[in-house]
Design a protein around this motif. Structure first.
Motif, PDB file in Angstrom:
ATOM      1  N   TYR A 151     -10.961  11.888   8.128  1.00 47.78           N
ATOM      2  CA  TYR A 151     -11.501  11.562   6.812  1.00 47.78           C
ATOM      3  C   TYR A 151     -10.426  10.892   5.976  1.00 47.78           C
ATOM      4  CZ  TYR A 151     -14.578  15.180   8.609  1.00 47.78           C
ATOM      5  OH  TYR A 151     -15.392  15.915   9.426  1.00 47.78           O
ATOM      6  N   ALA A 152     -10.855   9.963   5.123  1.00 42.07           N
ATOM      7  CA  ALA A 152      -9.876   9.249   4.310  1.00 42.07           C
ATOM      8  C   ALA A 152     -10.523   8.738   3.033  1.00 42.07           C
ATOM      9  CB  ALA A 152      -9.268   8.078   5.095  1.00 42.07           C
ATOM     10  N   VAL A 153      -9.668   8.495   2.032  1.00 39.45           N
ATOM     11  CA  VAL A 153     -10.087   7.894   0.769  1.00 39.45           C
ATOM     12  C   VAL A 153      -9.098   6.791   0.432  1.00 39.45           C
ATOM     13  CG1 VAL A 153      -8.821   9.649  -0.579  1.00 39.45           C
ATOM     14  CG2 VAL A 153     -10.633   8.307  -1.667  1.00 39.45           C
ATOM     15  N   PHE A 184       0.851  -1.186   0.000  1.00 36.76           N
ATOM     16  CA  PHE A 184       0.000   0.000   0.000  1.00 36.76           C
ATOM     17  C   PHE A 184       0.889   1.239   0.000  1.00 36.76           C
ATOM     18  CE2 PHE A 184      -2.944  -2.600   2.975  1.00 36.76           C
ATOM     19  CZ  PHE A 184      -3.553  -3.226   1.903  1.00 36.76           C
ATOM     20  N   ALA A 185       0.497   2.245  -0.764  1.00 39.71           N
ATOM     21  CA  ALA A 185       1.093   3.574  -0.654  1.00 39.71           C
ATOM     22  C   ALA A 185       0.119   4.440   0.139  1.00 39.71           C
ATOM     23  CB  ALA A 185       1.335   4.172  -2.033  1.00 39.71           C
ATOM     24  N   THR A 186       0.587   5.080   1.199  1.00 40.25           N
ATOM     25  CA  THR A 186      -0.302   5.867   2.049  1.00 40.25           C
ATOM     26  C   THR A 186       0.281   7.254   2.311  1.00 40.25           C
ATOM     27  OG1 THR A 186       0.597   5.262   4.228  1.00 40.25           O
ATOM     28  CG2 THR A 186      -0.967   3.730   3.221  1.00 40.25           C
ATOM     29  N   ALA A 187      -0.608   8.187   2.592  1.00 39.23           N
ATOM     30  CA  ALA A 187      -0.192   9.551   2.919  1.00 39.23           C
ATOM     31  C   ALA A 187      -1.285  10.223   3.729  1.00 39.23           C
ATOM     32  CB  ALA A 187       0.084  10.356   1.650  1.00 39.23           C
ATOM     33  N   VAL A 188      -0.895  11.247   4.462  1.00 37.64           N
ATOM     34  CA  VAL A 188      -1.839  12.170   5.094  1.00 37.64           C
ATOM     35  C   VAL A 188      -1.555  13.536   4.500  1.00 37.64           C
ATOM     36  CG1 VAL A 188      -2.575  13.282   7.231  1.00 37.64           C
ATOM     37  CG2 VAL A 188      -2.027  10.839   7.219  1.00 37.64           C
ATOM     38  N   VAL A 189      -2.616  14.178   3.984  1.00 32.22           N
ATOM     39  CA  VAL A 189      -2.439  15.442   3.269  1.00 32.22           C
ATOM     40  C   VAL A 189      -3.434  16.474   3.784  1.00 32.22           C
ATOM     41  CG1 VAL A 189      -1.686  14.176   1.218  1.00 32.22           C
ATOM     42  CG2 VAL A 189      -4.078  14.886   1.402  1.00 32.22           C
ATOM     43  N   ARG A 190      -3.147  17.729   3.456  1.00 29.78           N
ATOM     44  CA  ARG A 190      -4.074  18.829   3.714  1.00 29.78           C
ATOM     45  C   ARG A 190      -4.386  19.538   2.404  1.00 29.78           C
ATOM     46  NH1 ARG A 190      -5.192  20.750   8.847  1.00 29.78           N
ATOM     47  NH2 ARG A 190      -4.017  19.778  10.542  1.00 29.78           N
ATOM     48  N   VAL A 191      -5.653  19.857   2.232  1.00 27.72           N
ATOM     49  CA  VAL A 191      -6.100  20.643   1.088  1.00 27.72           C
ATOM     50  C   VAL A 191      -7.002  21.733   1.646  1.00 27.72           C
ATOM     51  CG1 VAL A 191      -7.165  20.631  -1.180  1.00 27.72           C
ATOM     52  CG2 VAL A 191      -6.052  18.555  -0.340  1.00 27.72           C
ATOM     53  N   GLY A 192      -6.549  22.980   1.595  1.00 27.60           N
ATOM     54  CA  GLY A 192      -7.292  24.042   2.265  1.00 27.60           C
ATOM     55  C   GLY A 192      -7.335  23.758   3.754  1.00 27.60           C
ATOM     56  N   GLY A 193      -8.539  23.785   4.320  1.00 27.98           N
ATOM     57  CA  GLY A 193      -8.673  23.468   5.737  1.00 27.98           C
ATOM     58  C   GLY A 193      -9.035  22.018   5.994  1.00 27.98           C
ATOM     59  N   ALA A 194      -9.019  21.200   4.944  1.00 22.68           N
ATOM     60  CA  ALA A 194      -9.375  19.786   5.070  1.00 22.68           C
ATOM     61  C   ALA A 194      -8.120  18.933   5.234  1.00 22.68           C
ATOM     62  CB  ALA A 194     -10.154  19.333   3.844  1.00 22.68           C
ATOM     63  N   ARG A 195      -8.249  17.882   6.014  1.00 25.46           N
ATOM     64  CA  ARG A 195      -7.148  16.943   6.252  1.00 25.46           C
ATOM     65  C   ARG A 195      -7.645  15.561   5.869  1.00 25.46           C
ATOM     66  NH1 ARG A 195      -4.778  14.758  11.352  1.00 25.46           N
ATOM     67  NH2 ARG A 195      -2.521  14.584  11.044  1.00 25.46           N
ATOM     68  N   LEU A 196      -6.817  14.828   5.086  1.00 26.97           N
ATOM     69  CA  LEU A 196      -7.313  13.618   4.453  1.00 26.97           C
ATOM     70  C   LEU A 196      -6.246  12.536   4.445  1.00 26.97           C
ATOM     71  CD1 LEU A 196      -9.696  12.443   2.667  1.00 26.97           C
ATOM     72  CD2 LEU A 196      -8.425  13.324   0.696  1.00 26.97           C
ATOM     73  N   GLY A 197      -6.636  11.322   4.838  1.00 31.54           N
ATOM     74  CA  GLY A 197      -5.787  10.157   4.668  1.00 31.54           C
ATOM     75  C   GLY A 197      -6.016   9.571   3.285  1.00 31.54           C
ATOM     76  N   VAL A 198      -4.954   9.030   2.677  1.00 30.27           N
ATOM     77  CA  VAL A 198      -5.019   8.524   1.308  1.00 30.27           C
ATOM     78  C   VAL A 198      -4.311   7.179   1.249  1.00 30.27           C
ATOM     79  CG1 VAL A 198      -4.550   9.051  -1.116  1.00 30.27           C
ATOM     80  CG2 VAL A 198      -4.814  10.922   0.534  1.00 30.27           C
ATOM     81  N   LEU A 199      -4.916   6.216   0.545  1.00 29.21           N
ATOM     82  CA  LEU A 199      -4.303   4.895   0.412  1.00 29.21           C
ATOM     83  C   LEU A 199      -4.549   4.363  -0.996  1.00 29.21           C
ATOM     84  CD1 LEU A 199      -4.340   1.963   2.962  1.00 29.21           C
ATOM     85  CD2 LEU A 199      -4.887   1.551   0.551  1.00 29.21           C
ATOM     86  N   SER A 200      -3.473   3.957  -1.667  1.00 27.46           N
ATOM     87  CA  SER A 200      -3.561   3.328  -2.981  1.00 27.46           C
ATOM     88  C   SER A 200      -3.212   1.855  -2.847  1.00 27.46           C
ATOM     89  CB  SER A 200      -2.595   4.001  -3.961  1.00 27.46           C
ATOM     90  OG  SER A 200      -2.625   3.348  -5.222  1.00 27.46           O
TER      91      SER A 200
END
Length: 250
Positions: A155-157, A111-127
């Motif tokens: 929140y995560a995708v 798995f490739a994973t990251a935690v990112v911010r976009v504007g005021g949103a914070r999001l976990g990401v997993l490919s």
């Protein structure tokens, strides 16, 4: 087909984020077409499967990122294929590459994973790119849920090539715990395999609770996406979603 919402950040800090999942078959087909498809989709985040992972793979990943107007975040050979790319509006907080247990005789997965911010949103990401073997695939689906929760974000995708259909046991394990973005708000096309004769949905995007799906599907008819590029680029069709991510407290 209705228009898919564009990326933007609202005054309250919440963000509409475009996420693309794409199996690019190690760029063995038409790499220029892959980059054109990605650019036309205007994603903030791209969850890649079968990224280049052998000789000079980092250079190949960087070339794809540049050609797509994005940056390489994490993954590739370090995850045996899954990779994450991001637009400049995405601030990367941290990344982690996860290798899954090896089953003798089968391709190792990760798995490739990251935690990112976009504007005021914070999001976990997993490919992800799950196994072709049913039992291993089911175990990997469970591990995906564990790793997504371990990102410890509100929140995560997650998304990728599941090698399973919506009625399959592994797909149902994920859709039972997460929101299947296509099922929540279908947009564009449904089937992702094969590009010339689409007949099955084996690629998908999933979200955790609180993420609003504004549309998700194969970007047929999206302005700038050439049908010839979709068939020439690779042996999968991409899945594009627009998600509204709530702002988090500072």
């Amino acid at each position: 087909m209705s228009a898919l919402p564009v990326s933007r950040t609202a005054p309250d800090g919440s963000s509409v984020v475009r996420v693309l999942s794409y199996n690019i078959r190690s760029l063995r087909d038409d790499g220029a077409a892959v980059a054109r498809v990605i650019r036309a989709c205007a994603p903030d985040l791209v969850l890649i499967q079968e990224a280049p992972r052998f000789f000079r793979w980092r250079k190949a990943a960087e070339r794809l990122a540049r050609a797509s107007g994005l940056t390489h975040v994490t993954g590739g050979a370090t995850t045996t294929g899954p990779m994450i790319l991001a637009a400049l509006r995405v601030h990367v907080e941290r990344t982690a590459d996860i290798l899954l247990p090896r089953t003798p005789g089968l391709h190792r997965r990760g798995f490739a994973t990251a935690v990112v911010r976009v504007g005021g949103a914070r999001l976990g990401v997993l490919s992800c790119h799950l196994s072709l073997a049913a039992e291993e695939r089911y175990a990997q689906a469970g591990r995906l849920l564990t790793e997504l929760a371990a990102l410890d974000v509100p929140y995560a995708v997650a998304g990728g090539d599941l090698n399973d259909r919506p009625d399959g046991r592994s797909f149902r394990r994920l859709s039972g715990a997460l929101t299947d973005a296509w099922a929540a708000h279908p947009w564009g096309g449904e089937f992702t395999s094969t590009p010339r004769e689409p007949h099955q949905r084996i690629d998908a995007l999933f979200t955790t609770g609180g993420v609003e799906v504004l549309g998700c599907g194969v970007p047929h008819g999206l302005p700038g996406v050439d049908p010839a590029d979709l068939t020439a680029a690779t042996d999968h069709l991409p899945v594009l979603a627009a998600l509204r991510i709530p702002a988090v407290a500072p």
